[in-house]
Write a protein that holds these residues in place. Structure first.
Motif, short mmCIF file in Angstrom:
data_model
loop_
_atom_site.label_atom_id
_atom_site.label_comp_id
_atom_site.label_asym_id
_atom_site.label_seq_id
_atom_site.Cartn_x
_atom_site.Cartn_y
_atom_site.Cartn_z
N LEU A 1 0.73 -0.97 -0.06
CA LEU A 1 -0.14 -0.07 -0.09
C LEU A 1 0.80 1.16 -0.12
CD1 LEU A 1 -2.62 1.14 0.24
CD2 LEU A 1 -2.45 1.12 2.63
N PHE A 2 0.81 2.12 -0.94
CA PHE A 2 1.42 3.35 -1.11
C PHE A 2 0.51 4.70 -0.75
CE2 PHE A 2 5.14 1.32 -2.85
CZ PHE A 2 4.50 0.19 -3.78
N ILE A 3 1.01 5.33 0.08
CA ILE A 3 0.26 6.44 0.60
C ILE A 3 0.91 7.82 0.28
CG2 ILE A 3 -1.19 7.57 2.23
CD1 ILE A 3 -1.56 4.54 3.35
N PRO A 4 0.69 8.68 -0.38
CA PRO A 4 1.48 9.89 -0.59
C PRO A 4 1.50 10.94 0.48
CG PRO A 4 -0.40 10.15 -1.84
CD PRO A 4 -0.30 8.91 -1.42
N ALA A 5 2.36 11.73 0.75
CA ALA A 5 2.40 12.88 2.04
C ALA A 5 0.96 13.46 2.31
CB ALA A 5 3.33 13.66 1.80
N ASP A 6 0.35 13.75 1.22
CA ASP A 6 -0.83 14.39 1.36
C ASP A 6 -2.14 13.62 1.86
OD1 ASP A 6 -1.76 15.16 -1.85
OD2 ASP A 6 -1.61 13.37 -1.15
N ARG A 7 -1.86 12.23 1.60
CA ARG A 7 -2.91 11.28 2.20
C ARG A 7 -4.26 11.30 1.25
NH1 ARG A 7 -3.64 8.65 6.60
NH2 ARG A 7 -5.21 10.09 7.44
N LYS A 8 -4.21 12.14 0.20
CA LYS A 8 -5.64 12.24 -0.60
C LYS A 8 -5.68 11.15 -1.50
CE LYS A 8 -5.75 17.32 -0.12
NZ LYS A 8 -6.82 17.14 0.66
N SER A 9 -4.70 10.24 -1.57
CA SER A 9 -5.03 8.92 -2.52
C SER A 9 -4.28 7.83 -1.86
CB SER A 9 -4.64 9.21 -3.97
OG SER A 9 -3.06 9.38 -3.66
N SER A 10 -4.42 6.59 -2.52
CA SER A 10 -3.75 5.60 -1.74
C SER A 10 -3.80 4.59 -2.99
CB SER A 10 -4.08 4.65 -0.72
OG SER A 10 -5.63 4.54 -0.62
N THR A 11 -2.59 3.77 -3.10
CA THR A 11 -2.49 2.78 -4.17
C THR A 11 -2.19 1.47 -3.55
OG1 THR A 11 -1.71 4.60 -5.77
CG2 THR A 11 -1.18 2.09 -6.36
N LEU A 12 -3.48 0.63 -4.14
CA LEU A 12 -3.12 -0.86 -3.68
C LEU A 12 -2.43 -1.63 -4.73
CD1 LEU A 12 -3.78 -3.51 -1.79
CD2 LEU A 12 -5.75 -3.72 -3.41
N SER A 13 -1.16 -2.40 -4.37
CA SER A 13 -0.49 -3.10 -5.42
C SER A 13 -0.47 -4.53 -4.86
CB SER A 13 1.07 -2.57 -5.27
OG SER A 13 1.92 -3.33 -6.29
N LEU A 14 -0.77 -5.26 -5.90
CA LEU A 14 -1.04 -6.74 -5.94
C LEU A 14 0.25 -7.26 -6.89
CD1 LEU A 14 -4.75 -7.08 -6.15
CD2 LEU A 14 -3.58 -7.16 -4.17
#
Lengths: 120, 112
Positions: free
Chosen positions: B62-75
């Motif tokens: 799980l990748f979450i940028p510093a502003d936390r306005k998005s997140s990316t799930l990686s499988l």
């Protein structure tokens, strides 16, 4: 492995009738939740419950809905006067209390298998 | 109005890496972002949870940028059994009201 259970698996009711959906959360969990999912749509939050009171609720959770933890094991959702649009799958979930003082509110949630409510 | 959005669907082939992004522009300040998997006629099942930067477990990252306005799930290296709907879940705030908000869900179809 402990799991959340829900009864009944399917409930059919007439419009205007009251229904009570029942859930038995995982025994050492302290946070409890209800969600609904209308067929083919996303999961929608209804309410969260902690320490015998509602923590958060959505705009869906109006006066027709109520929750209760009547004893040490059950967690119930009551719909006082069902409407056709209440037909959905209702999921109960529970979670442990978060450790530490991160300030975060919600931990990993364990979901039950759901109760399918059909309002005729 | 708090919105949490995801792509409606994605297709992938077995063995490929899949990345699903969720936008949660009204996320509450200090709460986790969580991802769930749902198979038909079942309740959602926890995949991974994080607060910021990168989190990895045995099934996903799980990748979450510093502003936390998005997140990316990686499988990584998906298989046919990973075909399911994937939801992000975040505590969102709108004024003084807070609520847990599931994303719109992404139907992942893994092809042989």
């Amino acid at each position: 492995e402990p799991e959340v259970t829900q009864t009944p698996s399917h409930q059919v009711t007439q419009m205007g009738q009251e229904v009570i959906l029942r859930c038995v959360p995982i025994s050492n969990h302290l946070y409890f939740y209800w969600y609904r999912q209308i067929l083919g749509q996303k999961v929608e939050f209804l309410v969260s419950f902690y320490n015998n009171e509602i923590s958060e609720k959505s705009e869906i959770f109006d006066d027709q809905f109520s929750v209760e933890r009547p004893d040490g094991s059950n967690f119930t959702l009551k719909i006082r006067s069902t409407k056709l649009e209440d037909s959905a799958m209702y999921f109960c979930a529970s979670s442990e209390e978060l450790e530490g003082s991160s300030g975060a509110a919600y931990n990993e949630q364990f979901f039950g298998p759901g109760t399918r409510l059909t309002v005729l | 109005l708090a919105k949490t959005t995801q792509p409606i669907s994605m297709d992938s082939y077995e063995g490929q890496e899949v990345n699903i992004t969720c936008s949660h522009n009204n996320i509450a300040t200090n709460d986790y972002i969580t991802w769930y998997q749902q198979f038909p006629s079942q309740g959602p099942r926890f995949i991974i949870q994080g607060y910021k930067t990168k989190v990895t477990n045995e099934v996903a990252s799980l990748f979450i940028p510093a502003d936390r306005k998005s997140s990316t799930l990686s499988l990584p290296r998906v298989s046919l059994s990973d075909t399911a709907v994937y939801y992000c879940l975040a505590l969102t705030s709108s004024g003084s009201a807070r609520q847990l908000t599931f994303g719109s869900g992404t139907q992942l179809t893994v092809l042989p």
